[in-house]
Design a protein around this motif. Structure first.
Motif, short mmCIF file in Angstrom:
data_model
loop_
_atom_site.label_atom_id
_atom_site.label_comp_id
_atom_site.label_asym_id
_atom_site.label_seq_id
_atom_site.Cartn_x
_atom_site.Cartn_y
_atom_site.Cartn_z
N VAL A 157 -7.79 12.44 -10.70
CA VAL A 157 -8.72 11.39 -11.12
C VAL A 157 -9.99 11.97 -11.74
CG1 VAL A 157 -9.76 11.26 -8.82
CG2 VAL A 157 -9.84 9.28 -10.34
N ASP A 176 -6.50 6.70 -9.68
CA ASP A 176 -6.02 7.92 -9.07
C ASP A 176 -4.50 7.82 -8.98
OD1 ASP A 176 -5.74 10.26 -7.82
OD2 ASP A 176 -6.90 9.76 -6.03
N VAL A 178 -1.99 9.84 -8.66
CA VAL A 178 -1.18 10.51 -7.62
C VAL A 178 -1.37 9.91 -6.24
CG1 VAL A 178 -0.79 12.73 -8.69
CG2 VAL A 178 -2.97 12.29 -7.56
N ALA A 179 -2.36 9.05 -6.06
CA ALA A 179 -2.57 8.46 -4.74
C ALA A 179 -2.14 7.00 -4.68
CB ALA A 179 -4.04 8.57 -4.34
N GLN A 180 -1.88 6.40 -5.84
CA GLN A 180 -1.53 4.98 -5.85
C GLN A 180 -0.06 4.77 -5.53
OE1 GLN A 180 -3.40 2.21 -6.44
NE2 GLN A 180 -5.19 3.53 -6.39
N PRO A 181 0.25 3.96 -4.51
CA PRO A 181 1.67 3.71 -4.21
C PRO A 181 2.43 3.16 -5.42
CG PRO A 181 0.27 2.79 -2.50
CD PRO A 181 -0.64 3.29 -3.58
N THR A 265 3.84 13.57 -1.80
CA THR A 265 3.48 12.60 -0.77
C THR A 265 2.05 12.83 -0.26
OG1 THR A 265 5.77 12.61 -0.05
CG2 THR A 265 4.18 11.65 1.45
N ASN A 266 1.32 11.76 -0.02
CA ASN A 266 0.05 11.84 0.70
C ASN A 266 -0.14 10.58 1.52
OD1 ASN A 266 -1.22 9.86 -1.10
ND2 ASN A 266 -1.06 11.51 -2.61
N SER A 267 -1.24 10.55 2.25
CA SER A 267 -1.44 9.44 3.19
C SER A 267 -1.37 8.08 2.51
CB SER A 267 -2.80 9.56 3.86
OG SER A 267 -2.79 10.59 4.79
N LEU A 268 -1.81 8.02 1.27
CA LEU A 268 -1.90 6.72 0.61
C LEU A 268 -0.55 6.23 0.10
CD1 LEU A 268 -5.24 7.13 -1.30
CD2 LEU A 268 -4.80 5.82 0.75
N ARG A 270 2.50 7.35 1.33
CA ARG A 270 3.61 7.65 2.22
C ARG A 270 4.51 6.44 2.43
NH1 ARG A 270 3.18 11.93 5.43
NH2 ARG A 270 0.97 11.59 5.74
#
Lengths: 324, 516
Positions: A157, A176, A178-181, A265-268, A270
């Motif tokens: 981002v 962002d 890579v963090a957006q499901p 994968t990350n927390s957002l 997963r």
């Protein structure tokens, strides 16, 4: 080559039904083709030792396996772990994510090499054709770790080239990726396309090279245009290859690429990223729940086998040659 | 070339034999070690030391046995531990990095010697802190000689040059931290005329395990939430069941919303945590105090002249009402466990423990943590002063010590129990002094986790499924993807998916231990 080796036992042409000669008793065949059978042995040993023997380990799916106690010492618990899986909170999500990715793979990743191969086949300048082919299969040799790092560099981002381009130049929103499901699946599919398409074209290009040029000549004589030739000659000749590839792919549909997904994968994300393979790794290897994760893996294996048999059956029903 | 069937046959047989040999090989390696030999498995952070190397030889001399050490790269140590536990080649002494599910199961199944009350006989193995020994135990049962770590390591690092430029001082309260983060973001601390900096740097936490000393855990503790578990009305309660947990995260969410935290906090690789700091993009890191030494090294590479002026360190912070709660650490980092499989009798166990006792002497621990006196360091006023660092042989000694053998230290580790290295730079020396002061100060307000010695059976079997529920929800809440209501709903889901059972078991086991 000795003369008896020159006649391989199975040499049926694609159109020919059944085996060429009459039936030979197995003993006679064994004696006659003994060298060929002998050459089969290493392959059989390989499969026995590395593919079949380890299946013994699947028994731990029905145990409360403690490594220290071993196979014989661990307690048998029947279907406890399968019950836990099917009734657990994760099953629906895992199944959905895995299947969703599988469907996307069938829709986008599977046809891509066919399309590219056909397009390359139409290129008449062979230097161009060959250099394009080499260029597009280079990504195959990069590891997923590199692909993932590249993705982060492009999409971060803050400093990602693409993210900055969308935001600063086009005036799009600051996302962002890579963090957006929502962006997770598109990214996975695009990564796979980039990495695997070029490599996948090789087999189709080989099939295309096997098309008899006489057929094209004859068709041209009869006044068939480029499109007609493609439709009535090119496509039917590579159809068996496509079918075999489709059956083989169907068995791997549930094997979402572990490394790729694990790295992205990350927390957002997963909730959309977890698939059977990453779950097995996380639960089994990092948390030591060997029995449970084996049960998950076994379930996946059975489902994959069913898919192969199913698609093989379907192929035969549709009048194509199956795999077996 | 013409190939005869006979030649083919020979080739086939050779290949088959090779395959079979490959499949069945490696059977008798690591069998019962002779009694004058000690087998070990130890994590490695660099290249494996040569068994003929000076350090290895010196350690063997202290132990009085021949050492056979399997060095395993740290990144795969956890996986390798599981594999070794499953094999029948468990080394006599194994460094276990924590109470993982696999280790707990193995220990409870009898894979390791229980050492409760056994260690007192050995003067150097006797626990120096009973609390740390208890923390490292499984429900009060000691399964290893714990490797000591400072009981308090949490601290906050700031860009000192930025603080100075904006005329700010090192914060003492969370409100001041917020102000500093805001100024770092909005007041152009690097003076380049662009608004391209932010305050707090948080990385993607590598594990979804909830209690993992992440910046989130530290901030929650500051706000008065329990450190993982805490006594609330006579019952041990998980931190996310308290209102302080939500207050803390509301405060942090405000910072995220205002852009005072790096926007990629959910995805930034934790291995790159230092990068935004020394590259001058972000100005605050909440982590362990020893990160300062690492950071000085990085800053030095960039600006060898003034790097000392770029880093300031502060301790744990008070919350708005002036009350202070500090985040302590477990006091240990894994332990050395003795295998029952390769050490079969009490007499053999005594023999192994005696060897470990010799390793735990002052002489032994100094060797493991400092190296060989007169070779790679000399003592000056009780400090370790590196010598001969240009000599390749001495470089090898330093590597063997720093990246390998120090992992065997039980009561000595960096900054504890051994001779400390004195930094050459004035600023770094000052930092070291402040670090010690802050540790002493913050220990007075440390909030300990009473559940550390407790291993709940349900957590062992379901922890992997339970942990990400809340830790993921927290990140989603901070990123603005879910509301506080939804975060509370996820906590409820944690309870319903097995968390309730975990809490009950922890309370029951805690009562059995006679906990206070």
């Amino acid at each position: 080559m000795a003369t008896d080796l020159a006649k391989p036992p199975v040499q049926a042409a694609p159109s020919e039904p059944g085996r060429a000669s009459g039936r030979v008793p197995f003993r006679t065949a064994l004696r006659r083709y003994r060298w060929l059978y002998l050459m089969l042995v290493p392959g059989l040993v390989y499969f026995a030792v590395f593919k079949y023997l380890p299946m013994y380990g699947l028994t731990i799916a029905f145990q409360d396996f403690v490594p220290f106690l071993g196979y014989s010492g661990s307690e048998w618990v029947g279907f406890k772990h399968f019950e836990a899986l099917f009734t657990g909170p994760d099953f629906g999500r895992l199944m959905f994510n895995t299947l969703f990715l599988a469907v996307l793979t069938v829709l986008f990743v599977f046809p891509a090499p066919i399309v590219v191969a056909l397009m390359l086949n139409e290129l008449r300048v062979s230097v161009l054709k060959r250099s394009i082919q080499s260029l597009i299969y280079i990504p195959h040799f990069l590891s997923w770790a590199i692909v993932a790092s590249l993705t982060y560099l492009l999409l971060a981002v803050d400093f990602g080239v693409i993210a900055r381009f969308v935001h600063d130049l086009v005036g799009g929103p600051k996302v962002d990726y890579v963090a957006q499901p929502d962006w997770f699946r598109p990214i996975i599919i695009v990564q796979t396309l980039w990495k695997a398409t070029g490599w996948g074209t090789i087999i189709y290009l080989a099939a295309l090279a096997g098309v008899n040029p006489n057929l094209y000549e004859a068709a041209r004589m009869d006044g068939a245009g480029r499109w007609r030739q493609f439709w009535h000659i090119t496509l039917p000749t590579i159809r068996p290859t496509i079918v075999v590839m489709a059956i083989l792919t169907s068995g791997n549909l549930l094997d979402a690429s572990f490394e790729q997904i694990w790295l992205m994968t990350n927390s957002l994300n997963r909730s959309v990223a977890d698939v059977f393979d990453t779950y097995v790794y996380y639960i089994g290897i990092t948390q030591g729940a060997f029995s449970y994760s084996t049960a998950v893996g076994l379930f996946k294996g059975v489902a994959g086998a069913l898919l192969i048999f199913g698609s093989n059956w379907l192929a035969k029903r549709l009048g194509q040659r199956g795999l077996f | 070339m013409k190939t005869t069937p006979r030649r083919l046959l020979a080739g086939t047989v050779a290949l088959t034999t090779a395959l079979l040999a490959a499949a069945c090989g490696g059977d008798d390696a690591g069998r019962q070690a002779a009694s004058n030999e000690l087998t070990m498995m130890v994590p490695l952070f660099g290249t494996a030391p040569d068994p003929k190397g000076e350090v290895h030889q010196a350690v063997e001399k202290v132990v009085g046995k021949k050492l056979k050490i399997t060095w395993v790269p740290n990144a795969e140590y956890g996986d390798k531990t599981n594999v070794v536990l499953a094999s029948d080649e468990i080394p006599q002494v194994m460094v276990v990095q924590g109470k993982t599910a696999a280790f707990v199961q193995a220990a409870q199944a009898g894979a390791f010697w229980e050492l409760t009350d056994r260690l007192d006989k050995y003067p150097n193995l006797k626990a120096k802190s009973e609390q740390a020994e208890l923390n490292a135990s499984i429900n009060g049962k000691v399964f290893g000689i714990y490797r000591v770590r400072p009981l308090l390591r949490s601290a906050v690092l700031y860009r000192k040059d930025w603080l100075d430029k904006l005329d700010l001082k090192v914060p003492e309260t969370v409100d001041e931290l917020y102000e500093v983060a805001k100024a770092f973001t909005e007041k152009d601390p690097d003076g380049n005329g662009k608004k391209d900096t932010y305050g707090l740097i948080i990385p993607k936490w590598p594990t979804p395990v909830f209690c993992s000393s992440s910046p989130y855990n530290v901030i929650e503790t500051w706000f008065g939430a329990p450190n993982c578990y805490g006594d609330r009305g006579g019952r041990l309660t998980p931190t996310f069941d308290t209102e302080e947990f939500y207050t803390a995260n509301r405060w942090l969410k405000k910072m995220v919303d205002e852009g005072l935290v790096n926007p990629d906090f959910a995805t930034l690789d934790s291995a790159k945590w230092n990068d935004p700091f020394y590259q001058g993009k972000g100005g605050i890191i909440i982590d362990v105090n020893v990160r300062a030494s690492q950071m000085y090294g990085l800053l030095k590479e960039q600006d060898p002249e003034n790097y000392g002026d770029k880093l300031a360190m502060g301790g744990n912070l008070k919350r708005s009402d002036g009350q202070k709660f500090s985040q302590p650490f477990d006091g240990y980092n894994g332990f050395l466990a003795v295998s029952k499989q390769s050490v079969r009798t009490e007499a053999e166990l005594d023999d192994v423990l005696k060897a470990l006792d010799r390793l735990a002497t002052k002489e032994g621990q100094t060797l493991l943590a400092n190296g060989i006196e007169g070779r790679n360091f000399k003592l000056e006023n009780g400090f370790d002063v590196p010598v001969n660092d240009d000599d390749p042989a001495v470089k090898t000694i330093n590597n063997d010590v720093d990246f390998a053998f120090i992992q065997l230290g039980t009561w000595a580790t960096i900054g504890m129990g051994v001779y400390e290295q004195m930094p050459t730079n004035e600023a770094e020396r000052e930092n070291l002094r402040i670090r010690k002061e802050l540790v002493e100060l913050d220990l007075q307000t440390a909030v300990h986790n009473p559940a550390l010695p407790i291993v709940s059976p349900t957590y062992v079997s379901k922890g992997a499924v339970l942990d990400p529920i809340v830790s993921d929800a927290r990140v989603k809440y901070l990123a603005g993807e879910i509301t506080e209501e939804q975060l509370r709903a996820e906590v409820k889901r944690w309870h319903e998916s097995g968390g309730d059972q975990v809490v009950t078991e922890i309370n029951d086991l805690h009562a059995e231990l006679g906990g206070d």
